[in-house]
Design a protein around this motif. Structure first.
Motif, mmCIF file in Angstrom:
data_model
loop_
_atom_site.group_PDB
_atom_site.id
_atom_site.type_symbol
_atom_site.label_atom_id
_atom_site.label_comp_id
_atom_site.label_asym_id
_atom_site.label_seq_id
_atom_site.Cartn_x
_atom_site.Cartn_y
_atom_site.Cartn_z
ATOM 1 N N PRO A 1 0.768 -1.247 0.016
ATOM 2 C CA PRO A 1 -0.013 -0.021 -0.107
ATOM 3 C C PRO A 1 0.983 1.349 0.136
ATOM 4 N N ILE A 2 0.243 2.328 -0.475
ATOM 5 C CA ILE A 2 1.007 3.717 -0.291
ATOM 6 C C ILE A 2 0.362 4.563 0.687
ATOM 7 N N VAL A 3 1.059 5.283 1.244
ATOM 8 C CA VAL A 3 0.796 6.342 2.434
ATOM 9 C C VAL A 3 0.677 7.464 1.930
ATOM 10 N N CYS A 4 -0.448 8.207 1.951
ATOM 11 C CA CYS A 4 -0.772 9.378 1.455
ATOM 12 C C CYS A 4 -1.449 10.020 2.594
ATOM 13 N N PRO A 5 -0.987 10.354 3.579
ATOM 14 C CA PRO A 5 -1.959 11.204 4.772
ATOM 15 C C PRO A 5 -2.422 12.444 4.650
ATOM 16 N N LYS A 6 -1.844 13.053 3.531
ATOM 17 C CA LYS A 6 -2.358 14.429 3.579
ATOM 18 C C LYS A 6 -2.996 14.673 2.077
ATOM 19 N N LEU A 7 -3.472 13.356 1.446
ATOM 20 C CA LEU A 7 -3.932 13.560 -0.102
ATOM 21 C C LEU A 7 -5.382 14.158 0.175
ATOM 22 N N LYS A 8 -5.800 14.931 -0.628
ATOM 23 C CA LYS A 8 -6.968 15.513 -0.853
ATOM 24 C C LYS A 8 -7.745 15.279 -1.940
ATOM 25 N N HIS A 9 -6.904 15.238 -3.053
ATOM 26 C CA HIS A 9 -7.694 15.056 -4.472
ATOM 27 C C HIS A 9 -6.844 13.884 -5.229
ATOM 28 N N LEU A 10 -7.654 12.886 -5.598
ATOM 29 C CA LEU A 10 -6.920 11.578 -6.402
ATOM 30 C C LEU A 10 -7.638 11.531 -7.752
ATOM 31 N N MET A 11 -7.125 11.591 -8.759
ATOM 32 C CA MET A 11 -7.495 11.124 -10.154
ATOM 33 C C MET A 11 -6.614 10.159 -10.895
ATOM 34 N N LEU A 12 -7.579 9.243 -10.949
ATOM 35 C CA LEU A 12 -6.768 7.956 -11.582
ATOM 36 C C LEU A 12 -7.306 7.604 -13.116
ATOM 37 N N LYS A 13 -6.806 7.733 -14.061
ATOM 38 C CA LYS A 13 -7.351 7.388 -15.193
ATOM 39 C C LYS A 13 -6.541 6.311 -16.101
ATOM 40 N N LEU A 14 -6.986 5.193 -16.184
ATOM 41 C CA LEU A 14 -6.468 4.033 -16.888
ATOM 42 C C LEU A 14 -6.902 4.041 -18.384
ATOM 43 N N CYS A 15 -5.804 4.096 -19.107
ATOM 44 C CA CYS A 15 -5.906 4.123 -20.431
ATOM 45 C C CYS A 15 -5.778 2.604 -21.313
ATOM 46 N N PHE A 16 -6.185 1.820 -20.719
ATOM 47 C CA PHE A 16 -6.099 0.238 -21.165
ATOM 48 C C PHE A 16 -7.469 -0.365 -21.052
ATOM 49 N N LYS A 17 -7.630 -1.404 -21.967
ATOM 50 C CA LYS A 17 -8.709 -2.434 -21.745
ATOM 51 C C LYS A 17 -8.547 -3.358 -20.736
ATOM 52 N N LYS A 18 -7.410 -3.857 -20.326
ATOM 53 C CA LYS A 18 -7.349 -4.955 -19.667
ATOM 54 C C LYS A 18 -8.289 -4.917 -18.311
ATOM 55 N N PRO A 19 -8.843 -5.793 -17.823
ATOM 56 C CA PRO A 19 -9.519 -5.753 -16.588
ATOM 57 C C PRO A 19 -8.590 -5.763 -15.454
ATOM 58 N N PHE A 20 -8.822 -4.677 -14.538
ATOM 59 C CA PHE A 20 -8.052 -4.279 -13.329
ATOM 60 C C PHE A 20 -8.718 -4.143 -12.231
ATOM 61 N N LYS A 21 -8.043 -4.634 -10.996
ATOM 62 C CA LYS A 21 -8.593 -4.399 -9.750
ATOM 63 C C LYS A 21 -7.665 -3.720 -8.788
ATOM 64 N N LEU A 22 -8.294 -2.620 -8.128
ATOM 65 C CA LEU A 22 -7.308 -2.099 -7.211
ATOM 66 C C LEU A 22 -7.394 -3.005 -5.855
ATOM 67 N N GLN A 23 -6.321 -2.965 -5.341
ATOM 68 C CA GLN A 23 -5.995 -4.010 -4.130
ATOM 69 C C GLN A 23 -6.963 -3.579 -2.983
ATOM 70 N N ASP A 24 -7.572 -4.389 -2.194
ATOM 71 C CA ASP A 24 -8.422 -4.140 -0.978
ATOM 72 C C ASP A 24 -7.786 -2.825 -0.111
ATOM 73 N N ASN A 25 -6.588 -3.019 -0.047
ATOM 74 C CA ASN A 25 -6.076 -1.917 1.109
ATOM 75 C C ASN A 25 -5.588 -0.718 0.299
ATOM 76 N N PHE A 26 -5.995 -0.499 -1.026
ATOM 77 C CA PHE A 26 -5.554 0.425 -1.812
ATOM 78 C C PHE A 26 -5.628 2.007 -0.948
ATOM 79 N N PHE A 27 -6.939 2.286 -0.347
ATOM 80 C CA PHE A 27 -7.207 3.444 0.159
ATOM 81 C C PHE A 27 -7.053 3.712 1.763
ATOM 82 N N ASN A 28 -6.304 2.677 2.627
ATOM 83 C CA ASN A 28 -6.125 2.336 3.684
ATOM 84 C C ASN A 28 -5.609 3.817 4.258
ATOM 85 N N ASP A 29 -4.448 4.260 3.829
ATOM 86 C CA ASP A 29 -4.034 5.528 4.298
ATOM 87 C C ASP A 29 -4.186 6.755 3.495
#
Length: 497
Positions: A56-84
């Motif tokens: 997991p990544i630690v982003c304790p001060k993160l206010k705004h996250l924009m994630l744009k995936l430019c590929f067709k392959k099915p993808f799953k964010l890990q369950d703990n992705f938003f933990n921090d």
């Protein structure tokens, strides 16, 4: 303005509490490589390749996250992705369809999230979003979602809900969801398969609603009793098989498009919206009732009026007695009349004049009985007065289309001033079987802005410009800005210009 925005952006970004990480076209096997993410408040990431994180990544001060995936392959964010990411306020996830599979369970930890935007994703089940009780804005666009589940009703702080699907329609909205969103001010539902009467009844529980977009409403709601918020300042409503081009929504604040197949009386809530509307599009035999409601207000709010496929409309204005006044359409700038088989005149009786001070576009298509704006003593089967004379005022007209109006024998009066069509850029006349000429030279010389001139299948036309002393003008002298000129199928190929 661009320099001001740029300067402000630099100033904000330079302040210690606003740190940005921007990464485009990520091709690495993992999240953008950093030794630490602890100082970033904003992270917009556009990724061509984005494999699952090993940790997991630690982003304790993160206010705004924009994630744009430019590929067709099915993808799953890990369950703990938003933990921090406990301070996250805005989350935007987008990609191709099937880009992201079900949400990671850690999304429930985003206790400060105010805005969630999802687009072009596969969303089999979004019930977990109901845990984000701080949400104020929820936008779901073009995502494979069959149902808006009942858990969404828990978002009682929601101010804006947008459900906009162009490719695969949302099939169901669970009962009670909309009525639970009591703080809702803006609701946009486009591409929802069936907005029934029972669904719309839930909107009566939303006293703060000010903006409303509904498409594909079932036709019966036109005749059903509803009590919507009186605070609506912006709405776009389509009912039955009616259709609105999306770009039109940017030009008007109050839009209503109806397929009115029955001639029964319209319900009060529809009548109220019609009187307030700027854009009215009505198709079907029940359009006569639509016209009746608009006439009660003399069309004062209308900017765009479109009527089509109604056999019952004989006049747009039914005036009960002879009046000696000028009829004014003060705000109308787009008029389209199509497939009105029995329409003969604009008004049912003679008036002193009719004014369209802002009209830009006029389109008449398949009006086989239409003659002119009001009946005169000369109107008959064999002869009718010109469509445009000195009592018809449209000084800003830019586009004029007339197709299939077989009872128009004259387009312009010889008494019109030279500047009558001074703003006209496009003139299209087709399938007008009785039209013998287009206009006199005096009017022609005022067409200095004409860019497109098309005359098609007018079999009785003998001359485009009536014979007078034309002083030897050539076509480019008459129309210095002309870009397109089309003549097809005249009775005689010796037709004069």
């Amino acid at each position: 303005m661009h320099d001001v925005v740029r300067a402000m952006t630099i100033t904000i970004a330079s302040e210690g509490e606003h740190n940005f990480m921007v990464s485009h076209h990520v091709n690495s096997e993992e999240f953008p490589r950093r030794t630490s993410y602890e100082h970033f408040s904003h992270m917009p990431i556009v990724a061509n390749k984005f494999d699952e994180l090993s940790r997991p990544i630690v982003c304790p001060k993160l206010k705004h996250l924009m994630l744009k995936l430019c590929f067709k392959k099915p993808f799953k964010l890990q369950d703990n992705f938003f933990n921090d990411m406990g301070e996250l306020n805005v989350l935007s996830l987008s990609g191709y369809v099937d880009s992201i599979l079900p949400f990671p369970a850690s999304i429930k930890r985003l206790s400060s999230l105010r805005t969630l935007c999802l687009s072009n994703l596969r969303l089999d089940d979004i019930s977990i979003i109901g845990e984000l009780v701080t949400l104020e804005i929820l936008s779901i666009r073009d995502s494979q979602l069959e149902e808006l589940p009942m858990e969404i009703g828990k978002l009682t702080n929601l101010i804006m809900l947008e459900l906009r699907n162009e490719n695969k329609e949302l099939e169901r909205i669970s009962a009670g969801v909309l009525s639970s969103l009591v703080q809702l001010e803006k609701l946009y539902m486009v591409g929802v398969e069936y907005c029934s009467y029972s669904t719309l009844r839930e909107l009566e529980s939303l006293p703060r609603l000010t903006s409303l977009t509904l498409s594909r409403c079932s036709g019966d709601v036109i005749y059903s009793n509803l009590s919507l918020s009186s605070k609506l300042a912006w709405y776009a409503l389509t009912v039955g098989g009616a259709f609105i081009v999306t770009s039109s929504m940017d030009d008007y604040e109050k839009i209503i498009s109806l397929e009115v197949t029955e001639t029964a009386q319209l319900d009060d809530w529809i009548c109220h919206l019609l009187k307030e509307s700027e854009f009215v599009d009505s198709t079907g035999d029940g359009s006569n009732n639509v016209l009746t409601e608009l006439q009660l207000n003399e069309f004062q709010n209308i900017k765009c009026l479109r009527l089509s496929y109604c056999k019952l409309v004989t006049h747009l204005l039914n005036i009960s007695r002879r009046i000696h006044e000028v009829i004014k359409f003060l705000n109308l700038y787009d008029l389209k009349l199509e497939s009105l088989e029995c329409l003969t005149h604009f008004c049912n009786t003679t008036v002193e004049g009719i004014e369209f001070p802002r009209l830009r576009k006029m389109l008449f298509h398949y009006l086989p009985e239409f003659q002119n704006f009001w009946p005169t003593a000369n109107n008959s089967i064999t002869h009718s007065s010109p469509l445009f004379d000195e009592k018809v005022c449209c000084p800003r007209l830019e586009e004029l289309y007339i197709n299939g109006a077989n009872n128009i024998s004259a387009l312009c009066s010889h008494q019109l001033p030279a500047a009558y069509f001074s703003k006209l850029e496009t003139l299209y006349v087709a399938n007008c079987g009785k039209l013998r000429n287009l206009m006199p030279p005096s009017v022609t010389r005022g067409l200095l802005n004409l860019q497109k001139l098309e005359i098609r299948d007018c079999l009785s036309m003998e001359e485009v410009i009536t014979k007078e002393k034309q002083q030897g003008e050539g076509i480019m002298t008459l129309f210095p800005l002309l870009e397109k000129l089309t003549f097809t199928r005249f009775l005689s190929w010796g037709v004069s210009f």
